[in-house]
Design a protein around this motif. Structure first.
Motif, PDB file in Angstrom:
ATOM      1  N   TYR A   1     -17.719  -3.647  -6.984  1.00  0.00           N
ATOM      2  CA  TYR A   1     -17.682  -4.962  -7.509  1.00  0.00           C
ATOM      3  C   TYR A   1     -16.371  -5.916  -7.450  1.00  0.00           C
ATOM      4  CZ  TYR A   1     -19.779  -9.741  -9.448  1.00  0.00           C
ATOM      5  OH  TYR A   1     -20.687 -10.824  -9.671  1.00  0.00           O
TER       6      TYR A   1
ATOM      7  N   GLY B   1     -16.335 -18.009 -10.248  1.00  0.00           N
ATOM      8  CA  GLY B   1     -17.356 -17.038 -10.723  1.00  0.00           C
ATOM      9  C   GLY B   1     -18.241 -16.494  -9.867  1.00  0.00           C
TER      10      GLY B   1
ATOM     11  N   ASN C   1     -25.768 -17.781  -8.303  1.00  0.00           N
ATOM     12  CA  ASN C   1     -27.480 -17.730  -9.455  1.00  0.00           C
ATOM     13  C   ASN C   1     -27.852 -18.762  -9.788  1.00  0.00           C
ATOM     14  OD1 ASN C   1     -24.550 -15.981 -11.161  1.00  0.00           O
ATOM     15  ND2 ASN C   1     -26.277 -14.169 -10.125  1.00  0.00           N
TER      16      ASN C   1
ATOM     17  N   TYR D   1     -23.953  -3.960  -6.518  1.00  0.00           N
ATOM     18  CA  TYR D   1     -24.652  -4.132  -7.057  1.00  0.00           C
ATOM     19  C   TYR D   1     -25.703  -3.225  -7.091  1.00  0.00           C
ATOM     20  CZ  TYR D   1     -24.228  -8.752  -7.020  1.00  0.00           C
ATOM     21  OH  TYR D   1     -23.435 -10.315  -7.009  1.00  0.00           O
TER      22      TYR D   1
ATOM     23  N   GLU E   1     -33.085 -11.217 -11.435  1.00  0.00           N
ATOM     24  CA  GLU E   1     -31.792 -12.081 -10.513  1.00  0.00           C
ATOM     25  C   GLU E   1     -31.497 -12.135  -9.109  1.00  0.00           C
ATOM     26  OE1 GLU E   1     -27.318 -11.859 -12.160  1.00  0.00           O
ATOM     27  OE2 GLU E   1     -27.658 -10.520 -10.886  1.00  0.00           O
TER      28      GLU E   1
ATOM     29  N   SER F   1     -28.495 -13.458  -6.576  1.00  0.00           N
ATOM     30  CA  SER F   1     -27.368 -13.619  -6.605  1.00  0.00           C
ATOM     31  C   SER F   1     -27.216 -14.060  -4.970  1.00  0.00           C
ATOM     32  CB  SER F   1     -26.341 -12.416  -6.304  1.00  0.00           C
ATOM     33  OG  SER F   1     -25.102 -12.856  -7.047  1.00  0.00           O
TER      34      SER F   1
HETATM   35  C1  AVI Z   1     -22.603 -14.125 -12.637  1.00  0.00           C
HETATM   36  N1  AVI Z   1     -22.574 -13.591 -11.155  1.00  0.00           N
HETATM   37  C2  AVI Z   1     -22.207 -14.257 -10.062  1.00  0.00           C
HETATM   38  C3  AVI Z   1     -22.469 -12.306 -10.924  1.00  0.00           C
HETATM   39  C4  AVI Z   1     -23.045 -11.941  -9.385  1.00  0.00           C
HETATM   40  O1  AVI Z   1     -22.548 -11.750  -9.014  1.00  0.00           O
HETATM   41  O2  AVI Z   1     -24.805 -12.792  -9.260  1.00  0.00           O
HETATM   42  C5  AVI Z   1     -23.879 -11.252 -11.669  1.00  0.00           C
HETATM   43  C6  AVI Z   1     -24.008  -9.855 -11.841  1.00  0.00           C
HETATM   44  N2  AVI Z   1     -25.611  -9.777 -12.124  1.00  0.00           N
HETATM   45  C7  AVI Z   1     -24.919  -7.931 -10.938  1.00  0.00           C
HETATM   46  N3  AVI Z   1     -24.197  -7.573 -10.919  1.00  0.00           N
HETATM   47  C8  AVI Z   1     -23.032  -8.947 -10.930  1.00  0.00           C
END
Ligand code: AVI
Length: 324
Positions: free
Chosen positions: A58, A164, A169, A209, A283, A285
């Motif tokens: 990440y 960030g 998101n 991810y 989610e 992203s």
């Molecule tokens: C908070 N956000 C920017 C993270 C992203 O990468 O979208 C949340 C996340 N979801 C999975 N890993 C990190």
């Protein structure tokens, strides 16, 4: 809408639980099934997100911090002496600290976060390290209009900071609404500094991810644990699998929880059927190019004013201004 990643989250209030219940019931009753990503961030979810930022795959958090450290002096040139710096969704203020060390004297630093307890606590921790700085925390949902403290309104200019890649998101129309709202709050003459993850090879994105240690999978599945605990759910965690993949058409990572078998699940007494392989979409992203974020921002009145990236062009910090 999306909430922000917090390092600590207090116990849910009754109103929060009612909204959580309504959103989960509506989302599980929908087609396709979905639950808003903001519900990831209970106490455990926030801790798991912190761990995600440390896994080798990440890259966004590390890369953004690097860009901020390498270019703080340059970025700070966009911040005139006497400005008020307003951080949207401030969380731990870790990134703001880098900027604050590089900026000229400010009228105030205004961290804004939906979690009042957290924003007050972070402000208290920041004050001793920046004794000359007025730290004026505000508790508000950054997606809606809110009032800035008088000192920030009295400043000749306001600078927004939204690091960030949290903007990723949001659905694109929500991102545009956020930018429009930020313009209303910061007023003409403002600058906005946004951290955003860039479109890149699917392999790198997919790895980010799907970390080998399974921290992202735990983060995703923790949503089911939260539903079981707070909404009398009976999800069997080992029957749902973490799926995350880059959707090239839409330039977004999608996260899902896939049911490994046909089953029924109860939440607050309501029963939901799952087919084998059916997913809950948890989610999105979104990833942007410098141009695509620029176009989105321009569409709501922000003019691109600067871009900083890392050597690999994985992440960007982009600045925009709002003319008088
Ligand atoms: C908070 N956000 C920017 C993270 C992203 O990468 O979208 C949340 C996340 N979801 C999975 N890993 C990190």
């Amino acid at each position: 809408m999306v909430a922000l990643a917090h390092s600590q989250t207090p116990q849910p209030q009754a109103a929060d639980t009612a909204a959580f219940e309504a959103d989960v019931l509506a989302g599980l009753g929908g087609t396709p099934k979905h639950i808003p990503a903001k519900y990831f961030y209970d106490g455990t979810g926030s801790q798991l997100f912190e761990r995600i930022t440390e896994v080798p795959e990440y890259y966004p958090t590390r890369t953004e911090m690097r860009i901020l450290r390498d270019h703080a002096a340059d970025i700070a040139k966009l911040i005139a002496p006497g400005s008020a710096l307003v951080e949207f969704g401030s969380g731990s203020s870790k990134k703001a600290r880098i900027l604050l060390r590089a900026v000229p004297p400010l009228a105030a630093y205004v961290p804004v976060d939906i979690c009042g307890e957290m924003v007050e606590q972070e402000a208290a921790e920041l004050r001793p390290d920046f004794p000359q700085l007025k730290v004026l925390p505000v508790t508000a949902d950054i997606c809606f209009p809110f009032e800035l403290p008088a000192e920030a309104m009295a400043a000749p200019v306001r600078v927004g900071f939204f690091p960030g890649s949290t903007i990723g998101n949001f659905e694109p129309h929500e991102a545009a609404a956020f930018l429009r709202n930020a313009a209303k709050i910061l007023l003409p003459g403002a600058t906005l500094i946004v951290g955003v993850d860039l479109i890149k090879d699917a392999e790198i994105l997919n790895a980010a991810y799907n970390d080998k240690d399974g921290v992202t999978a735990k983060f995703n599945r923790n949503l089911l644990t939260r539903i079981n605990r707070e909404l009398r759910g009976n999800f069997k965690l080992d029957t749902f699998e973490h799926h995350a993949f880059f959707n090239r058409e839409r330039n977004r990572i999608e996260m899902h929880l896939a049911s490994l078998k046909r089953q029924k699940v109860k939440v607050v007494g309501e029963c939901f059927d799952f087919r084998a392989g059916e997913t809950i979409h948890t989610e999105n992203s979104y990833k942007y190019s410098v141009e695509s974020l620029g176009a989105l921002a321009r569409g709501v009145g922000w003019e691109p004013a600067g871009v900083w990236t890392d050597k690999r062009q994985y992440f960007s910090i982009q600045a925009f201004t709002l003319s008088d």
